[in-house]
Design a protein around this motif. Structure first.
Motif, PDB file in Angstrom:
ATOM      1  N   GLY A  11       0.850  -1.192   0.000  1.00 46.00           N
ATOM      2  CA  GLY A  11       0.000   0.000   0.000  1.00 46.00           C
ATOM      3  C   GLY A  11       0.881   1.235   0.000  1.00 46.00           C
ATOM      4  O   GLY A  11       0.914   2.010   0.962  1.00 46.00           O
ATOM      5  N   ALA A  12       1.617   1.409  -1.114  1.00 46.12           N
ATOM      6  CA  ALA A  12       2.634   2.474  -1.150  1.00 46.12           C
ATOM      7  C   ALA A  12       2.356   3.502  -2.246  1.00 46.12           C
ATOM      8  O   ALA A  12       3.246   4.243  -2.644  1.00 46.12           O
ATOM      9  CB  ALA A  12       4.014   1.841  -1.354  1.00 46.12           C
ATOM     10  N   SER A  13       1.135   3.574  -2.724  1.00 46.44           N
ATOM     11  CA  SER A  13       0.837   4.481  -3.849  1.00 46.44           C
ATOM     12  C   SER A  13       0.780   5.945  -3.420  1.00 46.44           C
ATOM     13  O   SER A  13       0.944   6.843  -4.242  1.00 46.44           O
ATOM     14  CB  SER A  13      -0.491   4.091  -4.491  1.00 46.44           C
ATOM     15  N   ASP A  56      -3.437  -5.991  -4.737  1.00 45.96           N
ATOM     16  CA  ASP A  56      -4.681  -5.477  -4.179  1.00 45.96           C
ATOM     17  C   ASP A  56      -5.007  -6.343  -2.957  1.00 45.96           C
ATOM     18  O   ASP A  56      -5.097  -7.573  -3.061  1.00 45.96           O
ATOM     19  CB  ASP A  56      -5.803  -5.583  -5.235  1.00 45.96           C
ATOM     20  N   VAL A  82      -8.272   1.100   4.403  1.00 47.03           N
ATOM     21  CA  VAL A  82      -9.302   2.097   4.118  1.00 47.03           C
ATOM     22  C   VAL A  82      -9.758   2.694   5.448  1.00 47.03           C
ATOM     23  O   VAL A  82      -9.735   2.013   6.482  1.00 47.03           O
ATOM     24  CB  VAL A  82     -10.508   1.498   3.364  1.00 47.03           C
ATOM     25  N   SER A 131      -3.619   1.751  14.075  1.00 48.67           N
ATOM     26  CA  SER A 131      -4.098   3.082  14.456  1.00 48.67           C
ATOM     27  C   SER A 131      -4.433   3.067  15.939  1.00 48.67           C
ATOM     28  O   SER A 131      -4.935   2.057  16.455  1.00 48.67           O
ATOM     29  CB  SER A 131      -5.360   3.422  13.663  1.00 48.67           C
ATOM     30  N   TYR A 151     -14.032   1.673  11.224  1.00 44.85           N
ATOM     31  CA  TYR A 151     -12.573   1.746  11.087  1.00 44.85           C
ATOM     32  C   TYR A 151     -11.891   1.216  12.355  1.00 44.85           C
ATOM     33  O   TYR A 151     -11.009   0.351  12.286  1.00 44.85           O
ATOM     34  CB  TYR A 151     -12.152   3.189  10.802  1.00 44.85           C
ATOM     35  N   VAL A 190      -1.629  12.120  10.662  1.00 47.36           N
ATOM     36  CA  VAL A 190      -0.818  12.451   9.498  1.00 47.36           C
ATOM     37  C   VAL A 190      -1.696  13.082   8.405  1.00 47.36           C
ATOM     38  O   VAL A 190      -2.803  12.593   8.131  1.00 47.36           O
ATOM     39  CB  VAL A 190      -0.126  11.177   8.945  1.00 47.36           C
ATOM     40  N   MET A 194      -6.407  10.081   4.074  1.00 49.85           N
ATOM     41  CA  MET A 194      -7.181   9.556   5.208  1.00 49.85           C
ATOM     42  C   MET A 194      -7.183  10.550   6.370  1.00 49.85           C
ATOM     43  O   MET A 194      -8.202  10.805   6.994  1.00 49.85           O
ATOM     44  CB  MET A 194      -6.623   8.210   5.665  1.00 49.85           C
TER      45      MET A 194
END
Ligand SMILES: NC(=O)c1ccc[n+]([C@@H]2O[C@H](COP(=O)([O-])OP(=O)(O)OC[C@H]3O[C@@H](n4cnc5c(N)ncnc54)[C@H](OP(=O)(O)O)[C@@H]3O)[C@@H](O)[C@H]2O)c1
Length: 246
Positions: A11-13, A56, A82, A131, A151, A190, A194
């Motif tokens: 997940g580095a996009s 994915d 997400v 998180s 979440y 951050v 998100m």
């Protein structure tokens, strides 16, 4: 002996994941690998040295294909997720299952797929970007904040799954080296897509807080990751290395 480290960020996009790969790619002794769901100019622009894989979290086949391209790995950082504001009282079960699919089942698919590559090296480190919203202790407090709802539910389940990976992998190794290190890591507040969720921005404004740049969080995360060994496994840390209550 080679000190080369092979580090993969899933997940580095964009956001924290992109900054992690940028900083890893700048290290002369590190092979940085980043994954994205499709073509990713931001990752390609970093440095021709980095390896980019298509992955994915929702697609087992793409995960297996990516894993088959990586025979050896020191550190797996599972970052992609997400996150939005979806309270459990008003959100459909179907939507909750989408969170669980991306944030729990996806990491489960990824970690299992990359275990052979991690076993091929001695470092054997798995870092789940979690998180503080997944902290039961913090969320069970009257002053709980964050995206909460679906979440937080998914991140708490992710944390528990990381502890289960720790338990099972430690047993596998008995008392002998090399030992596994599996941690959950909170990246801080951050300013990513998100982190710029309107609900979070409103909370932050009230508290006089500002999201840190992704590069600052990534720098902290990598410093913490560099200092990890098996004695810290099964802990929940933040980007400064402080313990987050489960
Ligand atoms: N930002 C914060 O304040 C904050 C706070 C606490 C925890 N976190 C955690 O930090 C991590 C990174 O978040 P961020 O703030 O950088 O978020 P972000 O900017 O929204 O980036 C999310 C990343 O996850 C990837 N992703 C989402 N669904 C995916 C899927 N199905 N398969 C593969 N990749 C997928 C995205 O890829 P695409 O571009 O393809 O969508 C993107 O690279 C997450 O685990 C998040 O929960 C962030």
């Amino acid at each position: 002996m080679s000190t080369e480290q092979i580090v993969l960020v899933v997940g580095a996009s964009r956001g924290i994941g992109l900054s992690l790969v940028e900083q890893l790619a700048a290290r002369p002794d590190t092979t940085a690998i980043g994954t994205a769901r499709g073509s990713c100019p931001a990752l390609e622009a970093i440095n021709p040295k980095i390896k980019i894989l298509t992955l994915d979290l929702l697609d087992e086949e793409s995960i297996q294909k990516a894993a088959s391209a990586i025979p050896e790995l020191d550190t797996l950082i599972v970052n992609g997720a997400v996150g939005a504001r979806d309270p459990v009282t008003i959100t459909s079960t179907e939507k909750l299952s989408e969170y669980l699919n991306a944030n729990v089942l996806g990491p489960h698919r990824v970690i299992r797929a990359f275990l052979p590559a991690l076993r091929a090296r001695k470092t054997r480190r798995i870092v789940g970007i979690s998180s503080a919203g997944g902290s039961l202790v913090r969320q069970a407090h009257p002053a709980a904040v964050g995206l909460m709802g679906c979440y937080s539910t998914s991140k708490a389940a992710f944390n528990m799954m990381l502890v289960q990976f720790h338990n099972e992998l430690q047993k596998e190794e008995e008392e002998e080296e090399p030992r596994w290190t599996v941690v959950a890591l909170h990246p801080g507040f951050v300013a990513t897509d998100m982190g710029k969720n309107p609900h979070l921005l409103k909370l932050a404004e009230t508290a006089g807080m500002v999201g840190m740049p992704p590069a600052e969080s990534a720098k902290g995360i990598l410093k913490v990751v560099d200092g990890l060994d098996y004695t810290k496994s099964a802990s929940f840390l933040d980007w400064k290395g402080d313990v987050v209550p489960w």
